[in-house]
Design a protein around this motif. Structure first.
Motif, short mmCIF file in Angstrom:
data_model
loop_
_atom_site.label_atom_id
_atom_site.label_comp_id
_atom_site.label_asym_id
_atom_site.label_seq_id
_atom_site.Cartn_x
_atom_site.Cartn_y
_atom_site.Cartn_z
N ILE A 175 -22.88 -2.74 -50.01
CA ILE A 175 -22.95 -2.35 -48.32
C ILE A 175 -22.06 -0.93 -48.25
CG2 ILE A 175 -20.86 -3.88 -47.91
CD1 ILE A 175 -24.24 -2.95 -45.85
N ASP A 176 -21.03 -0.94 -48.96
CA ASP A 176 -19.95 0.33 -48.75
C ASP A 176 -20.60 1.64 -49.38
OD1 ASP A 176 -18.62 -1.09 -46.97
OD2 ASP A 176 -17.32 -1.71 -48.46
N GLU A 177 -21.60 1.34 -50.43
CA GLU A 177 -21.91 2.67 -51.30
C GLU A 177 -23.04 3.29 -50.66
OE1 GLU A 177 -19.14 0.66 -52.30
OE2 GLU A 177 -20.68 -0.68 -53.32
N VAL A 234 -21.44 -0.56 -37.94
CA VAL A 234 -20.40 -1.31 -37.39
C VAL A 234 -19.25 -1.26 -38.33
CG1 VAL A 234 -21.43 -2.59 -35.66
CG2 VAL A 234 -21.23 -3.63 -38.01
N LYS A 235 -19.20 -0.11 -39.25
CA LYS A 235 -18.19 0.07 -40.28
C LYS A 235 -17.04 0.95 -39.62
CE LYS A 235 -20.11 -2.59 -43.22
NZ LYS A 235 -19.38 -3.82 -43.71
N GLU A 236 -16.23 1.61 -40.40
CA GLU A 236 -15.37 2.51 -39.93
C GLU A 236 -15.82 3.56 -38.84
OE1 GLU A 236 -15.16 1.09 -42.70
OE2 GLU A 236 -13.38 0.97 -43.80
N HIS A 248 -6.67 -7.14 -51.04
CA HIS A 248 -6.22 -7.86 -49.62
C HIS A 248 -5.98 -9.39 -49.90
CE1 HIS A 248 -6.84 -4.73 -46.69
NE2 HIS A 248 -8.05 -4.44 -47.14
N ARG A 249 -6.90 -9.94 -50.53
CA ARG A 249 -7.02 -11.47 -50.62
C ARG A 249 -5.68 -11.78 -51.65
NH1 ARG A 249 -11.96 -9.39 -49.67
NH2 ARG A 249 -13.66 -10.78 -48.78
N SER A 250 -5.31 -10.97 -52.69
CA SER A 250 -4.31 -11.31 -53.47
C SER A 250 -2.80 -11.50 -52.83
CB SER A 250 -3.94 -10.66 -54.76
OG SER A 250 -3.75 -9.32 -54.15
N ALA A 261 -24.89 -11.23 -42.79
CA ALA A 261 -24.56 -11.19 -44.17
C ALA A 261 -23.21 -10.21 -44.24
CB ALA A 261 -25.33 -10.62 -45.01
N SER A 262 -21.98 -11.09 -44.19
CA SER A 262 -20.66 -10.68 -44.00
C SER A 262 -19.58 -11.66 -44.92
CB SER A 262 -20.20 -10.59 -42.70
OG SER A 262 -18.85 -10.29 -42.68
N ALA A 263 -19.08 -10.88 -45.91
CA ALA A 263 -18.19 -11.63 -46.70
C ALA A 263 -16.74 -11.56 -46.01
CB ALA A 263 -17.83 -10.73 -47.97
N GLN A 264 -16.60 -10.78 -44.90
CA GLN A 264 -15.41 -10.91 -43.93
C GLN A 264 -15.58 -12.15 -43.08
OE1 GLN A 264 -14.71 -7.23 -42.18
NE2 GLN A 264 -14.70 -5.82 -44.03
N VAL A 265 -16.74 -12.31 -42.38
CA VAL A 265 -16.90 -13.52 -41.64
C VAL A 265 -16.86 -14.71 -42.25
CG1 VAL A 265 -18.29 -14.70 -40.04
CG2 VAL A 265 -18.35 -12.32 -40.15
N LYS A 274 -10.00 -2.93 -53.61
CA LYS A 274 -9.49 -3.17 -51.99
C LYS A 274 -9.68 -4.66 -51.74
CE LYS A 274 -11.14 -0.49 -48.65
NZ LYS A 274 -11.68 -1.22 -47.48
N SER A 275 -10.73 -5.27 -51.94
CA SER A 275 -11.07 -6.45 -51.35
C SER A 275 -10.37 -7.38 -52.01
CB SER A 275 -12.61 -6.99 -51.52
OG SER A 275 -13.48 -6.25 -50.96
N ILE A 276 -10.39 -7.38 -53.35
CA ILE A 276 -9.21 -8.03 -54.23
C ILE A 276 -7.75 -8.02 -53.85
CG2 ILE A 276 -8.65 -8.89 -56.59
CD1 ILE A 276 -11.62 -8.23 -57.18
O1 LIG Z 1 -14.89 -9.08 -47.64
C1 LIG Z 1 -14.34 -7.82 -47.72
O2 LIG Z 1 -13.66 -7.44 -48.63
C2 LIG Z 1 -15.59 -6.80 -47.31
C3 LIG Z 1 -16.96 -7.02 -47.02
C4 LIG Z 1 -17.81 -6.02 -46.47
O3 LIG Z 1 -17.69 -6.11 -45.08
P1 LIG Z 1 -18.61 -7.17 -44.07
O4 LIG Z 1 -18.08 -8.42 -44.36
O5 LIG Z 1 -18.42 -6.77 -42.82
O6 LIG Z 1 -20.11 -6.96 -44.62
C5 LIG Z 1 -17.26 -4.40 -46.72
O7 LIG Z 1 -18.14 -3.67 -45.92
C6 LIG Z 1 -16.01 -4.37 -46.82
O8 LIG Z 1 -15.43 -2.96 -47.21
C7 LIG Z 1 -14.99 -5.24 -47.70
#
Ligand SMILES: O=C(O)C1=C[C@@H](OP(=O)(O)O)[C@@H](O)[C@H](O)C1
Ligand SMILES: C=C(OP(=O)(O)O)C(=O)O
Length: 445
Positions: A323-325, A350-352, A29-31, A170-174, A25-27
Motif C-alpha cells: 500500500i505504501d509502495e 487518505v495517506k499523508e 511503533h508496535r515494539s 483493508a487496514s492493518a491500523q484499524v 516503521k510498523s514494527i
Molecule cells: O499498520 C501499519 O503499521 C500501517 C498500515 C498501513 O496503513 P492502513 O492500515 O491505513 O492501510 C500503512 O499504510 C502504514 O504505513 C503502516
C-alpha cells in the motif's frame, strides 16, 4: 512546523555499494507500544529513529512507561504492565503518523484515562472514524470536532467489552487498534478481514506471550482473535530493515544502467512484499539472498541490479501488501517500457497526502503520460526512454512522495526538484546521505 527543505535530484551514473536501510516503521511503533504495557524490560535492536517512531516513544513516556535509547544504540523500554497506562499530563502529538495515532487510540481506550491526540496539518486531515467507530462499540468515548478528525480526546474505560468486528476497509491500523483495545478487555476480541493486511501486531503479541489465533472463514476472510488480559512479558526484539524504505534504493538501482546495490536484512513478511513481486513480474533483477528468520520475522539480503522493466497490470488484491509502495512503483513504471495499470488505489487518497493525485500531478509535470480512473486506478504510460523531468514537484508533507520523485530524478533527462524533503525524516532518516553515498546526486536547493 518544520522548515521546508527543497531538494534536487540529478541524473546519475551507476549506483554501487551497500545500503543499510533503517528499521521497519510498523514494527518499531508496535515494539514501543507493547513494551510499554508488558511487565519488565523490552530490549529493541534496530529501532527506526525516524520522527514518527520518536513521537511514539515520547507518547509512551507520557503514558508512564520508560523508553530510552542506550549509548549502544539499543532502545530499552520498561513497561507498566497491561492496564497500567496513566493519564498523560500533556496532549499526545503524533506528528505525521497515522499508525501511531490509530494504534495508540486503541491501546489507551481500555484504560480509565482521558488522552487528547493531535498531529500535524497532514495527520489532522486524515479519517479517524474508522477507529473511533469500533472503539466506541467496545465502550470508549471520543470528544472532538465533527468529521472524525484529530484533535480528539479519547475517554477510555476499564470496562470495555469484546466485539467481533468486520473491517470495512483493508487496514492493518484499524485491525490493530481493535486488537490492542481487546488486549486489556476481558473475553475474546475478533477482527475479520476480507483481505490480509500486515500482521506485525499479531506476530509481536504472540512474541510477548498473548494468545492470538487466526482462522479462515467460509467466505475466505480471516478472523483474528486475541484473548484479553494476558500477562505480557518484556522481550528482546530485532527490527528488520524496512521493505517500504528499501523500495527507494531498490528502484533507483533498477533504473540506473550498470547499478548493483546490496540491501542487507530487509523484512520479507509476505504481507509486505507486494512491490517486490510486482517488480520481479516487470522483469527486475532482484536476488533474495540468505533468507532467514530474525525474531519471528522473515528477512533476506536484497541484491538489485539494473535491467529493463516492462509495464504490467497490478491487481487490486495486491494493494494491502504494497500500500505504501505505489508512489515509487509509479516512478519505476514511468521509466518502464509499456503501460502499467495499478488497480484498487482508493486508500491512497487518505495517506499523508492524496497520493493518487500527488503522483499523477508530479508525473504529468515530469512529462509522463498518466491517467487516474474513476475506479481509483492509475495508468502510467512508459516509453522505455527517460522521462523529461525538469519540474518542481509538490510533496504535501508526504515523505514517500518526496523520496519517489527524488529517485525518478536520478533517471530523467533533466533534474527533478521536490518542494520539501523535510518529511523524509519521518520514515527514512539519512536517506539523502545514504543515496549520495552509493552515487546519487541529491542536493539542497
Ligand atoms: O499498520 C501499519 O503499521 C500501517 C498500515 C498501513 O496503513 P492502513 O492500515 O491505513 O492501510 C500503512 O499504510 C502504514 O504505513 C503502516
Ligand atoms: C501511510 C504511512 O504511514 P502512516 O499511516 O503511519 O502515517 C506511510 O508511512 O506511508
Amino acid at each position: 512546523m518544520l522548515q521546508a527543505k527543497p531538494l534536487r535530484s540529478s541524473s546519475t551514473g551507476a549506483l554501487a555499494g551497500t545500503i543499510r536501510v533503517p528499521g521497519d516503521k510498523s514494527i518499531s511503533h508496535r515494539s514501543l507500544m507493547l513494551g510499554a504495557v508488558a511487565v519488565g524490560e523490552t530490549v529493541i535492536h534496530g529501532l527506526l529513529e525516524g520522527e514518527d517512531v520518536l513521537n511514539t516513544a515520547a507518547a509512551m513516556r507520557l503514558l508512564g512507561a520508560q523508553a530510552e535509547r542506550g549509548g549502544d544504540g539499543v532502545w530499552r523500554v520498561r513497561g507498566v504492565g497491561l492496564g497500567g497506562l496513566g493519564e498523560p499530563a500533556q496532549v499526545l502529538d503524533m506528528g505525521n503518523s497515522g499508525t501511531a495515532a490509530r494504534l495508540l487510540m486503541g491501546l489507551v481506550a481500555s484504560h480509565p484515562i482521558t488522552c487528547v491526540f493531535t498531529g500535524d496539518a497532514s495527520l489532522n486531515k486524515r479519517p479517524m472514524a474508522r477507529v473511533t467507530g469500533p472503539l466506541e462499540q467496545m465502550g470508549a468515548r471520543f470528544v472532538g470536532r465533527s468529521g472524525g478528525r484529530l484533535p480528539l480526546a479519547v475517554v477510555g474505560s476499564d470496562r470495555t467489552v469484546p466485539i467481533t468486528y468486520r473491517l470495512p476497509v483493508a487496514s492493518a491500523q484499524v485491525k490493530s487498534a481493535v486488537i490492542l483495545c481487546g488486549l486489556n478487555t476481558a473475553g475474546t476480541t475478533t477482527v475479520i478481514e476480507a483481505e490480509p493486511t500486515r500482521d506485525h501486531t499479531e506476530l509481536m503479541l504472540r512474541h510477548f506471550g498473548a494468545t492470538v489465533t487466526t482462522e479462515r472463514m467460509e467466505d475466505g476472510a480471516l478472523a483474528v482473535s486475541v484473548v484479553g488480559q494476558p500477562e505480557l512479558t518484556g522481550r528482546e526484539i530485532v527490527v528488520p530493515a524496512d521493505p517500504s524504505s528499501a523500495a527507494f534504493p531498490a528502484v533507483a538501482a533498477l533504473l540506473r544502467p550498470g547499478s548493483e546495490l546490496l540491501l542487507p536484512g530487509v523484512g520479507m513478511n509476505p504481507r509486505r512484499t507486494g512491490l517486490y513481486d510486482t517488480l520481479v513480474e516487470m522483469g527486475a533483477n532482484i536476488a533474495f539472498e540468505n533468507r532467514r528468520d530474525e525474531a519471528g520475522e522473515p528477512v533476506a539480503d536484497l541484491r538489485v541490479k539494473h535491467g529493463p522493466l516492462k509495464g504490467i497490470v497490478v491487481p487490486a488484491d495486491r494493494a494491502p501488501s504494497m500500500i505504501d509502495e505505489y508512489p515509487i512503483l509509479a516512478a519505476a513504471a514511468a521509466c518502464a517500457e509499456g503501460t502499467t495499470v495499478m488497480l484498487g488505489l482508493k486508500e491512497l487518497r487518505v495517506k499523508e497526502s492524496d497520493r493518487l493525485a500527488m503522483v499523477a500531478d508530479g508525473l504529468t509535470k515530469c512529462g509522463v503520460k498518466v491517467e487516474v480512473g474513476a475506479d481509483d486506478s492509475l495508468t502510467v504510460y512508459g516509453t522505455g526512454k527517460p522521462p523529461q523531468g525538469g519540474a518542481t514537484v509538490a510533496t504535501a508533507m508526504d515523505h514517500r512522495i518526496a523520496m519517489s520523485f527524488l529517485v525518478l530524478g536520478m533517471a530523467t533527462a533533466e533534474p527533478v526538484q521536490v518542494d520539501d524533503g523535510a518529511f523524509i525524516d519521518t520514515s527514512f532518516p539519512g536517506f539523502v546521505a545514504l543515496m549520495n553515498g552509493v552515487g546519487a546526486k541529491i542536493a539542497g536547493v
